[in-house]
Write a protein that holds these residues in place. Structure first.
Motif, PDB file in Angstrom:
ATOM      1  N   ARG A  35       0.811  -1.219   0.000  1.00  0.00           N
ATOM      2  CA  ARG A  35       0.000   0.000   0.000  1.00  0.00           C
ATOM      3  C   ARG A  35       0.844   1.269   0.000  1.00  0.00           C
ATOM      4  NH1 ARG A  35      -5.094   0.534   1.093  1.00  0.00           N
ATOM      5  NH2 ARG A  35      -4.665   2.434   2.278  1.00  0.00           N
ATOM      6  N   GLU A  49      -5.490  -8.098  12.071  1.00  0.00           N
ATOM      7  CA  GLU A  49      -5.350  -9.264  12.944  1.00  0.00           C
ATOM      8  C   GLU A  49      -5.733 -10.557  12.236  1.00  0.00           C
ATOM      9  OE1 GLU A  49      -8.465  -9.376  16.070  1.00  0.00           O
ATOM     10  OE2 GLU A  49      -9.003  -7.379  15.413  1.00  0.00           O
ATOM     11  N   CYS A 101     -20.224  -1.446  -0.103  1.00  0.00           N
ATOM     12  CA  CYS A 101     -19.345  -0.318   0.254  1.00  0.00           C
ATOM     13  C   CYS A 101     -17.968  -0.466  -0.369  1.00  0.00           C
ATOM     14  CB  CYS A 101     -19.239  -0.157   1.769  1.00  0.00           C
ATOM     15  SG  CYS A 101     -17.985  -1.180   2.569  1.00  0.00           S
ATOM     16  N   ALA A 103     -15.206  -1.990   0.753  1.00  0.00           N
ATOM     17  CA  ALA A 103     -14.002  -2.071   1.581  1.00  0.00           C
ATOM     18  C   ALA A 103     -13.504  -3.503   1.752  1.00  0.00           C
ATOM     19  CB  ALA A 103     -14.248  -1.440   2.946  1.00  0.00           C
TER      20      ALA A 103
ATOM     21  N   TYR B  19     -10.232   5.186  -1.345  1.00  0.00           N
ATOM     22  CA  TYR B  19     -10.739   5.598  -0.038  1.00  0.00           C
ATOM     23  C   TYR B  19      -9.713   6.545   0.594  1.00  0.00           C
ATOM     24  CZ  TYR B  19     -13.917   1.759  -0.961  1.00  0.00           C
ATOM     25  OH  TYR B  19     -14.853   0.946  -1.543  1.00  0.00           O
ATOM     26  N   ASP B  21      -7.646   6.497   3.028  1.00  0.00           N
ATOM     27  CA  ASP B  21      -6.282   6.038   3.314  1.00  0.00           C
ATOM     28  C   ASP B  21      -5.532   5.647   2.042  1.00  0.00           C
ATOM     29  OD1 ASP B  21      -4.093   5.506   4.913  1.00  0.00           O
ATOM     30  OD2 ASP B  21      -4.643   3.408   5.205  1.00  0.00           O
ATOM     31  N   GLU B 172     -21.646  -2.839  17.712  1.00  0.00           N
ATOM     32  CA  GLU B 172     -20.629  -2.063  16.997  1.00  0.00           C
ATOM     33  C   GLU B 172     -20.897  -2.199  15.494  1.00  0.00           C
ATOM     34  OE1 GLU B 172     -18.134   0.055  17.174  1.00  0.00           O
ATOM     35  OE2 GLU B 172     -17.599  -0.349  15.099  1.00  0.00           O
ATOM     36  N   HIS B 173     -20.699  -1.091  14.778  1.00  0.00           N
ATOM     37  CA  HIS B 173     -21.067  -1.094  13.351  1.00  0.00           C
ATOM     38  C   HIS B 173     -20.194  -2.032  12.519  1.00  0.00           C
ATOM     39  CE1 HIS B 173     -21.976   2.814  15.209  1.00  0.00           C
ATOM     40  NE2 HIS B 173     -23.059   2.808  14.466  1.00  0.00           N
ATOM     41  N   VAL B 174     -18.899  -2.057  12.820  1.00  0.00           N
ATOM     42  CA  VAL B 174     -17.938  -2.836  12.028  1.00  0.00           C
ATOM     43  C   VAL B 174     -18.086  -2.597  10.520  1.00  0.00           C
ATOM     44  CG1 VAL B 174     -16.697  -5.044  11.817  1.00  0.00           C
ATOM     45  CG2 VAL B 174     -18.085  -4.625  13.838  1.00  0.00           C
ATOM     46  N   LEU B 176     -16.368  -2.023   7.247  1.00  0.00           N
ATOM     47  CA  LEU B 176     -15.049  -2.638   7.014  1.00  0.00           C
ATOM     48  C   LEU B 176     -13.941  -1.601   6.822  1.00  0.00           C
ATOM     49  CD1 LEU B 176     -13.861  -5.624   6.709  1.00  0.00           C
ATOM     50  CD2 LEU B 176     -16.244  -5.360   7.289  1.00  0.00           C
ATOM     51  N   GLU B 177     -14.323  -0.376   6.415  1.00  0.00           N
ATOM     52  CA  GLU B 177     -13.318   0.691   6.378  1.00  0.00           C
ATOM     53  C   GLU B 177     -13.397   1.438   7.702  1.00  0.00           C
ATOM     54  OE1 GLU B 177     -12.297   4.922   4.122  1.00  0.00           O
ATOM     55  OE2 GLU B 177     -14.321   4.366   4.670  1.00  0.00           O
ATOM     56  N   THR B 178     -12.303   1.481   8.444  1.00  0.00           N
ATOM     57  CA  THR B 178     -12.325   2.205   9.713  1.00  0.00           C
ATOM     58  C   THR B 178     -12.441   3.703   9.437  1.00  0.00           C
ATOM     59  OG1 THR B 178      -9.922   2.286   9.687  1.00  0.00           O
ATOM     60  CG2 THR B 178     -10.936   0.466  10.921  1.00  0.00           C
ATOM     61  N   THR B 224     -16.743   5.825   0.825  1.00  0.00           N
ATOM     62  CA  THR B 224     -16.874   5.481   2.237  1.00  0.00           C
ATOM     63  C   THR B 224     -17.223   4.010   2.391  1.00  0.00           C
ATOM     64  OG1 THR B 224     -17.426   7.739   2.859  1.00  0.00           O
ATOM     65  CG2 THR B 224     -18.231   5.993   4.319  1.00  0.00           C
ATOM     66  N   GLY B 225     -16.357   3.302   3.108  1.00  0.00           N
ATOM     67  CA  GLY B 225     -16.482   1.848   3.221  1.00  0.00           C
ATOM     68  C   GLY B 225     -17.425   1.418   4.323  1.00  0.00           C
ATOM     69  N   GLY B 226     -18.673   1.819   4.177  1.00  0.00           N
ATOM     70  CA  GLY B 226     -19.686   1.400   5.146  1.00  0.00           C
ATOM     71  C   GLY B 226     -19.882   2.453   6.217  1.00  0.00           C
ATOM     72  N   PHE B 228     -23.556   2.614   8.335  1.00  0.00           N
ATOM     73  CA  PHE B 228     -24.575   2.008   9.217  1.00  0.00           C
ATOM     74  C   PHE B 228     -24.937   2.930  10.376  1.00  0.00           C
ATOM     75  CE2 PHE B 228     -21.615  -1.399   7.759  1.00  0.00           C
ATOM     76  CZ  PHE B 228     -22.418  -1.906   6.752  1.00  0.00           C
ATOM     77  N   ASP B 258      -6.892   2.584  13.604  1.00  0.00           N
ATOM     78  CA  ASP B 258      -6.747   1.129  13.578  1.00  0.00           C
ATOM     79  C   ASP B 258      -8.082   0.523  13.960  1.00  0.00           C
ATOM     80  OD1 ASP B 258      -3.988   1.025  13.104  1.00  0.00           O
ATOM     81  OD2 ASP B 258      -3.574   1.404  15.229  1.00  0.00           O
ATOM     82  N   ARG B 259      -8.279  -0.739  13.623  1.00  0.00           N
ATOM     83  CA  ARG B 259      -9.541  -1.380  14.002  1.00  0.00           C
ATOM     84  C   ARG B 259      -9.752  -1.342  15.517  1.00  0.00           C
ATOM     85  NH1 ARG B 259     -14.175  -1.846  11.801  1.00  0.00           N
ATOM     86  NH2 ARG B 259     -13.075  -2.415   9.880  1.00  0.00           N
ATOM     87  N   LEU B 658     -11.544  -7.787  16.354  1.00  0.00           N
ATOM     88  CA  LEU B 658     -12.494  -8.569  15.544  1.00  0.00           C
ATOM     89  C   LEU B 658     -12.420 -10.056  15.874  1.00  0.00           C
ATOM     90  CD1 LEU B 658     -12.886  -7.108  11.968  1.00  0.00           C
ATOM     91  CD2 LEU B 658     -14.145  -6.648  14.066  1.00  0.00           C
TER      92      LEU B 658
END
Lengths: 163, 735, 283
Positions: A35, A49, A101, A103, B19, B21, B172-174, B176-178, B224-226, B228, B258-259, B658
């Motif tokens: 990246r 993770e 989305c 991602a 996105y 990042d 939590e929404h989770v 996939l894009e933080t 935007t990766g999600g 919710f 970070d996640r 996760l």
């Protein structure tokens, strides 16, 4: 005192068919090398993770989570990323609603294309098992599974399939 | 007919979508956040350790905020950066920026925030002690009440009265894009670009706390990766953080969570407790619904009052009942703030309602289907807010379609013999009937007064200018369909403008299932306005529109050729905010979902083995996208119902990985069967009603009703983890 | 922080010795790299990358053993048809590890060395009487896997030793099974796990996530070998608690773990073991 960055190591590897040389820190993640050093930003970080599979790439023919691969271990090896995928393979996934989305999508596509390249996997694994390493929060998975099933059907019917 | 393809689909499938990042910006620094270690207290000291050279860093705290230290939302109680006190663990206190992300991480570890602790309020269900009071005199952020008829008298005369308490956990929404934001200043304009649902929320927050006027601030949504709901309110915080760092560093600054940080620090769905006391007559008809709903409001007000509002309005379910009392309160605690999440309070109250209906059915000796059949609202009857329903939708047909599609009766029969013979597997069927109001509640849409533009382009194409964002649900594709259809053009003639506040008007937030229905309809009206501006009749064909645009812009090249529309309430809509009476929503989508479960009594695992979702949503604009909304929402709700458990410590998430916060994988869910019934809504785009949140409401009660059917125990709390089910069965003496 | 890249096993063991036991070997990195950026690697930390040691890569079959080289991955075993025939329990266990993206990277030896109580590969190996080959600059040592662990994250392997192979006797089995109760069906960490194997050598019952280490349930094994009647899951509990000590943690509770293990074992064994069931053979 700021700590000096660890000494860099020069390595060579093949990315998407092209030989490349990169200088990496000893414990750099393949995900970050792709990246931020090679600007191949199609590969996403979802969790860091090894849980979500958004960073899936194919290493020497096998899918891996690039967030768990030390780049150094890719030296002399072949890495395929989402940037290598021919869009013409993706029409079934597009039509079935496999992406929302987007991602998780590059990881999903890497896993799906690996299954398409190895249809024999379907003899031992269900499609849902084969895709279980890719978490998706948008589609509920039907769009992904249906699209992969349709793509497998289509590739079976393509001339020369099964060769 | 095949649906139009998702317009940015190939870009997403090939990883070419960029996105936040993914943007490589020259000279960009990384930003990171140091957070409170304590749930409540006074900040005594902030220690900067010797492990890094601080001269290399830009450090920002509350003193660097040019305007008021407030994140602008419903109230102004949340600071951008905590100054002297903290109200929750992970509250942002200090920011750092550096060209290297690794160095930022080291620096954050070297910052110690020393807090003199004060007694936190951590359980919203318990009356706070005097030393835990931090808001008003009872920590209650909001009280609300709905009254209709005489509940006590009706209960006294009821044939059966059923009382129960239900609880739902956080979620939590989770996405996939933080969360992530990029900020920079250029010619006196601060631009913030990043992952978000609501560019104008972010813009208003920046104007407020940076003390700038509208011209000095610009917000651009990146793909935007999600969301919710998770990117409704929180992006304002992170945007402000990035902007403050960029202003001080005089470099672009990017903050990407970070996640682990995203899970720990950002908002969640409000936990709830809902108490029901329900009376039915001897025929099983509802005569009284007495409901109390309590939400954990978390450490700051955020959106809790409106979440509570939607929660209580949906609490009585899609049923006719003459006597209803619903009281609601959102209670402040020292938990990480709760915020918007798909469904916005309705999934919580509908879980309780639809579990309660099964209990009432058993008390009245009726089947779950029959109790609903007898009570589902008919045209001419009213909801709990006395909103008269007269939309011509056949709600019984929705119920019947779900029963038919799921083979409900035959399967229930088959399960009886299966359950009698299998050593450890038990199967059951459960259903839930529900509704979801689309758009802002009550007078909300009038207050928003959203605007929407379309602009002619010199080549004859039309650009849609909207602040409504694509977050995965398909806004871009839907808007192209709506505009093309209204103007008689092809979808390829429609261009969707990037949501950039310097170019698009405020069409309101991308929330509340309002984009297709409310903003989509504004888009239709804006198209009409464009046609009018061009001097064309209403039925002018697309070729004429295209030709007129080209001609006009050829002769007036400097002119902006824009069609505009501003929201006006449909005629006849009345809402009284004081009494909570009237038309809570312009319209509702109606649904019945059926879950089939298999419980493995060896490990008390509940597995959903079949699921059918039937809903009436006005008009399906794009079958693939609409189905995707339903399937994705159902699976997100399956997670909330069964596995997405929180381990709390000091009001924060102890399982913020996760690996330990368990969302469903492809192996955990069955194919989700979807069926749409259509009854076009005259004030929605092409007849559409909202659907985004609807699928979050039904699955949890349907699943728990199915577990009750399979096992004969009554789950009242979700997530119904195996551990919780084991305890429930042990208590019931059937483990 | 240093990373060493040996080309041969003797080089690797020399590096281990020279580091004074501080160096940490990396194979598939699936444990080491979790949350890597937010970890705090010490500046003097040393890693030894084993991935270049071609001699550790393959697994091979001899007349009486299956030998897993230290770099053998789960996927190597999953895709070997002979493994499915003779070591079905290994394939079964391997398929429950993480996802395919983990199975292609994670190694059996790494699973042993990481010493997680929740390791999914270890119970299957232990149930098949695996022997761990430990190599140091001083020489080679063979340690039965069921004697490998001393306590939580502690084992007999010395800091200068490297796992170079895992040896599994080829032996016909009457019954074998691996059951994983995880937080979900894939990508899950085990809450309760058990490997069951029965051959002429007797019963092996090996549990994970039930004690500080993966552990054999010897009291239960003896009861099964002796055909003691076990009429209900409750009859298993006192036998299990002699060897196991489950805890409450963020994934589950001790009560759940023990209760579920007893139920799983009861239902798994009842159809195949005459002494287990509502009217056990011995009654």
């Amino acid at each position: 005192m700021s700590k000096p960055q660890a000494e860099k190591i020069e390595i060579e590897l093949t990315v998407n068919g092209q030989p490349v040389a990169v200088s990496v820190s000893p414990v750099e993640r393949l995900l970050d090398t792709l990246r931020y050093t090679m600007n191949l930003t199609g590969t996403k970080e979802g969790c860091g993770e090894g849980e979500c599979g958004a960073c899936t790439v194919v290493l020497d023919g096998l899918p891996v989570n690039s967030c768990l691969v030390p780049t150094i271990q890719a030296r002399g090896r072949r890495v395929e990323t989402i940037e290598s995928i021919d869009p013409s393979r993706l029409s079934e996934l597009l039509d079935s609603g496999a992406t929302q989305c987007g991602a998780c999508t590059p990881g999903v596509v890497m896993s799906a294309c690996w299954v398409l390249d190895h249809p024999d996997l379907c003899d031992s694994h269900s499609l849902r098992e084969l895709m279980a390493g890719n978490l998706c929060r948008c589609t509920g998975y039907d769009g992904i599974i249906d699209g992969l099933a349709a793509a497998l059907d289509a590739s079976n019917q393509r001339p020369g399939a099964g060769a | 007919m095949a649906s139009p393809r998702r317009s940015e689909g190939i870009s997403k499938l090939t990883g070419r979508e960029r996105y936040v990042d993914d943007l490589a910006i020259d000279g960009c620094w990384w930003g990171m956040t140091a957070r409170s270690p304590a749930p409540r207290g006074r900040i005594r000291e902030i220690r900067f350790g010797k492990g890094v050279d601080w001269s290399e860093f830009v450090v920002v705290d509350h003193r660097d905020i040019p305007g008021p230290n407030e994140v602008r939302l419903i109230e102004l109680d949340q600071p951008v950066l905590a100054a002297d006190r903290v109200r929750h663990v992970h509250e942002a206190v200090v920011l750092v920026a550096h060209p290297s992300r690794e160095m930022c991480r080291r620096a954050i570890r070297e910052i110690e925030i020393v807090v003199d602790r004060e007694p936190p309020a951590l359980d919203f269900r318990v009356t706070p002690s005097p030393d835990q009071i931090q808001y008003a005199d009872d920590n209650v952020l909001k009280h609300l009440r709905i009254e209709k008829g005489d509940v006590e008298r009706a209960l006294a005369g009821a044939a059966h009265v059923v009382e129960e308490v239900y609880e739902t956990g956080a979620q939590e929404h989770v996405y996939l894009e933080t969360q992530g934001m990029l900020a920079w200043e250029d010619d006196g304009v601060v631009t913030v670009s990043g992952s978000m649902q609501c560019p104008y929320y972010v813009l208003n927050a920046l104007i407020h706390a940076l003390g700038r006027d509208e011209k000095q601030v610009r917000v651009v949504q990146t793909p935007t990766g999600g969301g919710f709901g998770g990117k409704e309110d929180y992006p304002s915080n992170i945007a402000l953080h990035a902007a403050l760092l960029a202003l001080k560093a005089k470099h672009p600054v990017k903050i990407i969570y970070d996640r682990g940080e995203d899970l720990a620090a950002t908002t969640k769905r409000h936990p709830s407790l809902v108490r029901h006391r329900t009376g039915v007559d001897s025929e099983g008809r509802l005569v009284a619904q007495d409901i109390e709903m309590i939400l954990d409001g978390g450490a700051y007000v955020t959106l809790s009052p409106v979440v509570l509002s939607r929660g209580i309005i949906h609490a009585a379910g899609p049923y006719a009942c003459d006597n209803v009392r619903i009281v609601g309160r959102a209670v402040m605690t020292n938990s990480v703030p709760f915020g918007a999440f798909r469904g916005f309070g309705a999934p919580q109250s509908l879980f309780a309602c639809e579990r309660q209906m099964d209990r009432v059915a058993r008390a009245a000796s009726l089947s779950p289907a029959e109790i609903r059949r007898r009570n589902l609202i008919r045209d001419g009857q009213t909801t709990s807010t006395s909103q008269r329903i007269d939309d011509g939708t056949d709600r019984l047909a929705v119920l019947d379609a779900a029963l038919r599609r799921s083979d409900y009766d035959a399967k229930r029969e088959a399960h009886r013999s299966f359950n009698a013979s299998h050593p450890y597997l038990r199967r059951g069927m459960g259903l839930a009937s529900f509704y979801h109001g689309a758009g802002f509640t009550g007078g909300g849409e009038v207050y928003l007064a959203s605007t929407q533009h379309v602009a002619g382009l010199p080549d004859g194409r039309v650009e849609v200018r909207s602040a409504s964002t694509e977050i995965g649900q398909g806004t871009r594709t839907i808007f192209a369909t709506i505009a093309a259809s209204r103007l008689g053009l092809d979808e390829s003639d429609i261009v969707i403008a990037e949501p950039d506040t310097s170019r698009v008007p405020n069409s309101g937030p991308t929330v509340a299932s309002r984009t297709a229905m409310v903003v989509g309809h504004l888009l239709e009206l804006a198209c009409d306005d464009l046609r009018r501006t061009l001097g064309l009749p209403k039925d002018a064909p697309g070729d004429a529109v295209r030709a007129a645009i080209i001609a006009r812009l050829a002769s007036h090249p400097s002119e902006e050729l824009v069609g505009k529309a501003r929201y006006k309430a449909p005629p006849g809509i009345q809402w009284d905010e004081q009494t909570y009476k009237g038309d809570a929503y312009g319209t509702f989508a109606w649904a019945t979902y059926v879950a089939e479960v298999e419980v493995d009594l060896r490990m008390f695992e509940t597995r959903v083995i079949a699921f059918d979702a039937v809903q009436e949503i006005g008009k399906v604009l794009n079958e693939t996208l609409a189905r995707g909304q339903i399937q994705g929402g159902v699976v997100q709700a399956i997670g909330w119902a069964l596995t997405e458990d929180f381990v709390w410590k000091d009001g924060a998430m102890a399982n913020a990985q996760l690996t330990n916060y368990i969302i469903p994988s492809a192996c955990d869910v069955p194919p989700i069967g979807v069926e749409f019934l259509e009854n076009p809504y005259p004030h929605g785009a092409m007849g559409a009603k909202g659907i985004g949140e609807l699928p979050m409401d039904g699955p949890a009660p349907a699943i728990c009703n199915a577990v009750a059917d399979a096992l004969g125990v009554e789950p009242t709390t979700i997530p119904l983890t195996p551990e919780r089910l084991m305890d429930l069965m042990t208590e019931a003496g059937v483990a | 922080m240093k990373l060493l890249t040996p080309g041969t096993v003797p080089e690797a063991t020399a590096m281990l010795r020279d580091s004074g036991g501080r160096a940490k070997p990396i194979a598939g990195a699936t444990d080491v790299f979790v949350h890597w950026p937010v970890r705090v690697p010490a500046d003097d930390e040393i890693f030894i990358d084993l991935s270049g040691l071609a001699e550790l890569r393959p697994h091979r079959w001899t007349d009486d053993e299956l030998i897993l080289g230290a770099l053998t991955t789960y996927w190597d075993v999953i895709t070997d048809p002979r493994a499915a025939e003779e070591f079905a329990i290994l394939v079964q266990a391997a398929r429950t590890v993480g996802s395919i993206q983990i199975q292609t990277r994670g190694t059996w030896a790494g699973n042993i060395a990481n010493a997680s109580p929740a390791a999914d590969g270890v119970p299957a190996l232990m149930a098949r009487d695996a022997v761990v080959e430990l190599t140091s600059a001083e020489g080679v040592e063979q340690v039965p896997l069921d004697a490998f662990y001393l306590g939580y994250k502690r084992f007999v392997m010395k800091p200068d030793q490297l796992i170079t192979a895992i040896r599994l006797p080829r032996r016909p089995h009457h019954f074998e099974s691996f059951i994983k109760v995880g937080t979900r069906r894939a990508q899950a960490i085990t809450k309760v796990g058990v490997a069951i194997a029965h051959s002429d050598a007797g019963w092996r019952i090996v549990a994970n996530s039930m004690a500080p280490t993966v552990r054999r349930c010897r009291a239960l094994e003896e009861a099964l070998d002796d055909q003691a009647p076990l009429r209900s899951p409750n009859d298993f509990t006192p036998l299990l608690t002699r060897d196991l000590a489950p805890i409450d943690d963020i994934r589950s509770t001790a009560a759940y773990r023990l209760g579920v293990l007893a139920r799983v074992l009861y239902h798994e064994l009842a159809p195949v073991c005459g002494s287990v069931g509502p009217s056990g053979a011995a009654s």
